[in-house]
Scaffold this active site. Sequence first.
Site, PDB file in Angstrom:
ATOM      1  N   ASP A  34      -0.999  16.871  -0.215  1.00  2.94           N
ATOM      2  CA  ASP A  34      -0.601  17.661   0.966  1.00  2.94           C
ATOM      3  C   ASP A  34      -1.635  18.704   1.373  1.00  2.94           C
ATOM      4  O   ASP A  34      -1.281  19.728   1.966  1.00  2.94           O
ATOM      5  CB  ASP A  34       0.743  18.387   0.739  1.00  2.94           C
TER       6      ASP A  34
ATOM      7  N   CYS B   4       2.987  10.485   1.268  1.00  6.40           N
ATOM      8  CA  CYS B   4       2.293  10.195   0.019  1.00  6.40           C
ATOM      9  C   CYS B   4       2.026   8.718  -0.277  1.00  6.40           C
ATOM     10  O   CYS B   4       0.894   8.267  -0.248  1.00  6.40           O
ATOM     11  CB  CYS B   4       3.081  10.810  -1.118  1.00  6.40           C
TER      12      CYS B   4
ATOM     13  N   HIS C 232       1.761   7.166  -6.006  1.00  3.86           N
ATOM     14  CA  HIS C 232       3.055   7.848  -6.011  1.00  3.86           C
ATOM     15  C   HIS C 232       3.775   7.391  -7.274  1.00  3.86           C
ATOM     16  O   HIS C 232       3.819   6.200  -7.568  1.00  3.86           O
ATOM     17  CB  HIS C 232       3.863   7.478  -4.770  1.00  3.86           C
TER      18      HIS C 232
END
Length: 510
Positions: free
Chosen positions: A41, A87, A141
Amino acid sequence: MSTTSSSLTMLSLFLLLCAAFGNSRITTNHRKNVLFIVSDDMRAQLGAYSGPNFPSPIHPQMITPNLDRLASESLLLTRAYVQQATCSPSRTSFLTSRRPDTTHVYDLKSYFRKVGGNFTTLPQYFKEHGYESVGMGKIFHPGKASGGDDPPSWTLPYFHPRSKRHWTTKERSWYAATHDERKKRPLPDEQIVKHAVKMLRKLAPKAKSGQKPFFLAVGFYKPHLPFVFPEEFLAMYPPSEIHLPPNPYAPENMPSIAWTTYRELRMFGDIAQLGLSGDINTTIPSNVTLDLRRAYYSAVSYIDSLVGKLLAELDHLGLAQSTIISFVGDHGWHLGENGEWTKHTNFEQATHAPMMIRIPGLTDHGIVSDQLVEFVDMYPTIVEAAMLGTLPVCPEESSHIEVCTEGTSLLPLIFNRQSEASSYAFSQWPRSGKMGYTIRSSRYRYTEWPKFRRHHIYKPKWGDLAGVELYDHLIDPEENRNVAYDPEYASVRCELSLLLREGWRGQETN
Ligand SMILES: *[C@@H]1O[C@H](CO)[C@@H](O)[C@H](O)[C@H]1NC(C)=O
Ligand SMILES: *[C@@H]1O[C@H](CO)[C@@H](O)[C@H](O)[C@H]1NC(C)=O
Ligand SMILES: *[C@@H]1O[C@H](CO)[C@@H](O)[C@H](O)[C@H]1NC(C)=O
C-alpha cells in the site's frame, strides 16, 4: 517498435550488459543476485518522486532518505502503473508478468495456479535457473490466494514474523508503538528485516564464490492499515506540517460505479465510531484526516528506515556490486484526495505506485524515466538484467504456457531514455458485475465500465457501459472533473476508446 528495431535493441542491450558486467565470458561467477523488495500500500510519494516534473498531483514530501538514495542509483520509473489496485491481483500479476484477465485473479481468494494456469513466477524462474530463492513477509497474498505463499516459488522455507497477529488489531486504524512495547513484541517488519539480514549472511559466501546466487524476496507489511510504526517516526512530521488534501470531493460528473466506500478503513474501531457511510462526496472529518495522513507518512518513513538496514547489510557483506535491487509498492493509496480512501479504484492515486530497479554497472548514477510503464514489465526486466534470457510475449491463450510475458523489458530505457514510441498503461477494477478498464496516456486517463463475467476468455460487452470517465491531466492533474461528455473532448474520447478496447495487445503491433 518493429521487429528489426527491437532485435537491434536486444543486441545492443546484450553488448551493454556484457560491458557493464566487465567480461564478455559470462561464467556462473558473474551471475547477479537479486534483492526483491515489496512494500504494501505504498503510494508514489517518496522524496525521490517530488519536484516540478513529478507527473502526479504535487504532494508534501515524505521523509524517505534510504529509498531516495536507492532511487539515485536506480532506473526510477516515475510513471509506473499497477494492473489492478489491490493486493493479490496486483502481486499475482507482476509476479507472473500476466494481467488479471489472464491470471483470472481479481480478488483476495483465487489462486492463479487453480484459476489461471500453472505459471512460472519470478522467484520460481530464478529457482529454475539455479538460484537459492528465499521469501519472507508478504510477497504473494497469504493464505488461499497463494496456496500458502506459493510453494513452487521457493527453495528454502518461507518466513513469517510471529508478532503479526498481535499488531494487526481491528480497534484502531493507526498506532505509534512505544519502545517498551516493541521490546516485548517487535513489529512484524522489524522481525522481517532481522530475518533478511540473517539470510543474507547465510547466503553471502556461496553467492560471492559464484556457487549459488540468490533471489531474496522481502515483503514488508506496512504502510498497510493499521498504520503501526515506532513512535519516533511521528516526531518527523509535526502536526503543523500536515495538510488536508486540496480536493476532498468526488470528481464532477463521476459515474457512481467509479467510487469505493472504503470499507477497509471504516471497519477499524476508531473510524467505525464516526458512523460514516463512505458515500460519494462525504469524507472523513478534517481532524481525523490529518491524523491518518500523519500516521501514513510515519509508517512510510518507518519502512524506509528498514530498507536502509537491508541496503547497509548488502554493503557490509560486499554484495552491493553483485546484487540487482528492485523496489515496488503493490499499488497506490488514496489519502482523502477526491474524498477517497484506501485503494480499490481506477484513479491515479490507486494505480500509480513506486517502482525502481538498481542494476550495478548500468544504473549507478541514476536514470529517471517518465515513460509510462506497467508492473507486468518488472519480471522480464529483472530476468534480462540478470542475463537469464528474454521472455517471449504470451499468445492470447496462454493458460498452458509456463513462461511468457504480457509486459516488456524496461532495460531499453536505460540507454535510450526518450523512447520515441508512445506508450500507454492499462489497469482495471471490477465492481458490481462490471469491469472498469482504464488506459493512461501521457496526458489523459480514460475509463469504460462494461459488463463483466469471469469466463476463461471473456470479451467485454463494450456496447453496454455503466460509466465512462475522461480526466485531462494537463489541466486537471487531480482528476477533479470527468470530461467524457464534453463536446470539446469528443475526438479525444473516441481515440482513447479505440485504444482501450484494443488493449495492451493492440500496442504491441504499433
Ligand atoms: C506446475 O508446474 C510445476 C513446475 O513448474 C510442476 O512441478 C507441477 O507438477 C505443475 N502442476 C500442475 C498441476 O501441472
Ligand atoms: C462532489 O462535490 C463536488 C464539489 O461540491 C462537485 O463539484 C461534484 O460534482 C460532486 N461530485 C459528484 C459525483 O457528486
Ligand atoms: C475531532 O473533532 C471532534 C469534534 O470537534 C472531536 O469530537 C473528536 O474527538 C476529534 N477527533 C480526533 C481524532 O481528534
